[in-house]
Design an enzyme around this catalytic site. Structure first.
Site, short mmCIF file in Angstrom:
data_model
loop_
_atom_site.label_atom_id
_atom_site.label_comp_id
_atom_site.label_asym_id
_atom_site.label_seq_id
_atom_site.Cartn_x
_atom_site.Cartn_y
_atom_site.Cartn_z
N ASP A 204 0.87 -1.18 0.00
CA ASP A 204 0.00 0.00 0.00
C ASP A 204 0.91 1.23 0.00
O ASP A 204 1.48 1.60 1.02
CB ASP A 204 -0.89 -0.05 1.25
CG ASP A 204 -1.69 1.23 1.44
OD1 ASP A 204 -1.57 2.16 0.61
OD2 ASP A 204 -2.43 1.31 2.45
N LYS A 230 -3.53 12.01 -2.68
CA LYS A 230 -2.45 12.29 -1.72
C LYS A 230 -1.16 12.68 -2.43
O LYS A 230 -0.19 13.09 -1.80
CB LYS A 230 -2.20 11.07 -0.83
CG LYS A 230 -3.41 10.72 0.05
CD LYS A 230 -3.12 9.51 0.90
CE LYS A 230 -4.36 8.85 1.47
NZ LYS A 230 -5.09 9.65 2.43
N1 PLP Z 1 -3.69 3.50 2.84
C1 PLP Z 1 -3.07 4.45 3.55
C2 PLP Z 1 -1.75 4.17 4.18
C3 PLP Z 1 -3.67 5.70 3.71
O1 PLP Z 1 -3.06 6.66 4.42
C4 PLP Z 1 -4.95 5.94 3.12
C5 PLP Z 1 -5.64 7.21 3.33
O2 PLP Z 1 -5.46 7.88 4.33
C6 PLP Z 1 -5.52 4.92 2.37
C7 PLP Z 1 -4.87 3.71 2.25
C8 PLP Z 1 -6.83 5.14 1.68
O3 PLP Z 1 -6.61 5.96 0.55
P1 PLP Z 1 -7.80 6.56 -0.32
O4 PLP Z 1 -8.28 7.77 0.40
O5 PLP Z 1 -7.14 6.90 -1.62
O6 PLP Z 1 -8.84 5.52 -0.49
#
Ligand code: PLP
Length: 410
Positions: A204, A230
């Site tokens: 991830d 992000k």
């Molecule tokens: N994984 C991590 C480490 C995150 O920080 C986040 C969001 O804060 C996500 C997954 C989820 O991302 P998204 O908002 O693009 O669905």
């Protein structure tokens, strides 16, 4: 403007319209970049340009406008392939975000490969988006979850890794960079050990992609997910990268238009990647905006940007550490971008509210990592997270606001 590096921060910040916003008569300080980042003009312009000049549905039209839209959309895919170091753009699947990308892998990988008694390993640093889909998948398949533990500093404890990778484990899922603590995980090492054990790895990369150059080949993972919003791209965008042979062997996640070769009422033949995982009309403008964000990032000297962010991070950490009554949460070596902390016994939301009164946006709470918070024996933290455009002056304003908050809450 203070940078400490070769980066021209004044020029960089001029690309981000929102950064000129004021709050309470002072320039806003945006330190909630791990939640979402601000968007540069080139991203906004690319999306507007699509709507103004080439808005049509992709893939299905033979008319010129549809061809233009398709070219822009597929161009963004090629850009994202370059961005993650993928050799084949077909391995790039556009998603709504990291959450959807993680859900695709959990649902489709588990349908193809998880049998009753099998095991999935998650790291103790995972975001709920990389926990809940796997719980759902394990429940559906009669498989179980194991956890690679985290130590008190917030680093992964690799001592039990080989035991956890032994049969019946089929896949290991972990963050590249922790959103709550900033921990940077040794992905290459972990992937090499997983590969030796015949275990697939899903990384991830939601918190890594905005900061680190990504090379999925060098990392050695099987699947990599990122969050477009992000990394200075639009909300509602993300990417799943997976090795082509693996993705083509997985069943689709959603059914509908575009993800088929042929349909009869008796049977559907699924398309190959990437269409296989892109049912329905995609977020065309979003993908184009994400491509523009990736181009924007890659148009900068990424080593210089990283050096700037690391220098700023070190300044922030040292400053927080020097404030009596402040406790850092997450002290693993080699952290990146996000720092969690607590101020005395004060609830994190109270601290963040007081900091907000200084015109400074930070986040408070469990950061969608409740199991990690439980492991650390706390319910949440205050988190300041950096973007490429933050400055030393902004960090100094944060530090002064933390001192004020401490004094007010004492
Ligand atoms: N994984 C991590 C480490 C995150 O920080 C986040 C969001 O804060 C996500 C997954 C989820 O991302 P998204 O908002 O693009 O669905």
């Amino acid at each position: 403007m203070t940078t400490g590096t070769d980066l021209d921060l004044t020029a960089l910040r001029a690309h981000f319209p929102l950064l000129s916003r004021e709050q309470g008569g002072r320039p806003l300080v945006y330190l909630d970049n791990a939640a979402t980042s601000q968007k540069p003009d080139v991203v906004l312009e690319a999306m507007n340009r699509f709507y103004e000049t080439s808005c049509a549905n992709v893939h299905r039209g033979v008319h010129a406008l549809s061809r233009a839209a398709t070219e822009a959309y597929e161009g963004a895919r090629r850009t994202m392939a370059r961005f993650v170091g993928a050799t084949d753009p077909r391995e790039i699947v556009f998603t709504r975000g990291a959450t959807e990308a993680l859900n695709i892998v959990a649902a489709s990988f588990s349908a193809a490969h998880l049998r009753p008694g099998d095991r999935v390993i998650l790291s103790g640093l995972e975001h709920h988006s990389d926990i809940v889909p796997w719980q759902m998948a394990c429940d559906a398949r009669g498989a179980s979850l194991g956890v690679l533990p985290v130590n008190a500093e917030g680093a992964l404890d690799l001592a039990p890794l080989d035991a956890l990778l032994a049969p019946p484990t089929k896949i290991l899922c972990l963050v590249h960079v922790s959103n709550a603590l900033g921990t940077l995980n040794p992905i290459e090492t972990i992937c090499a050990r997983a590969r030796a054990a015949g275990v697939r790895v899903l990384v991830d990369g939601a918190q890594a992609a905005p900061h680190l150059p990504i090379d999925v080949g060098a990392l050695g993972c099987d699947f990599y997910t990122l969050s477009g919003h992000k990394m200075y791209g639009p909300t509602g965008t993300g990417v799943l990268w997976g090795r082509g042979d693996l993705l083509n062997a997985l069943p689709p996640f959603l059914g509908g238009g575009d993800m088929i070769k042929s349909v009869t009422f008796e049977h559907t033949e699924y398309a190959e990647i990437p269409a296989r995982f892109e049912a329905g009309t995609p977020n065309i403008a979003g993908a184009i905006g994400l491509g523009a964000a990736a181009e924007f990032l890659m148009s900068h000297d990424r080593a210089a940007v990283l050096e700037h962010e690391c220098a700023l991070y070190a300044h922030m950490v040292a400053g927080l550490q020097a404030i009596s009554g402040v406790r850092l949460v997450g002290t693993a070596p080699g952290r990146l971008a996000s720092q969690s902390f607590l101020v005395g016994d004060a609830p994190a939301h109270d601290v963040a509210t007081l900091i907000d009164q200084h015109g400074i946006a930070v986040r408070s709470g469990h950061h969608c990592t409740q199991p990690l918070m439980q492991r650390l024996g706390i319910s949440g933290t205050v988190r300041a997270s950096l973007g490429m455009y933050n400055t030393t002056e902004e960090i100094d304003r944060l530090l002064a606001a933390v001192v004020d908050a401490r004094d007010m809450l004492a």
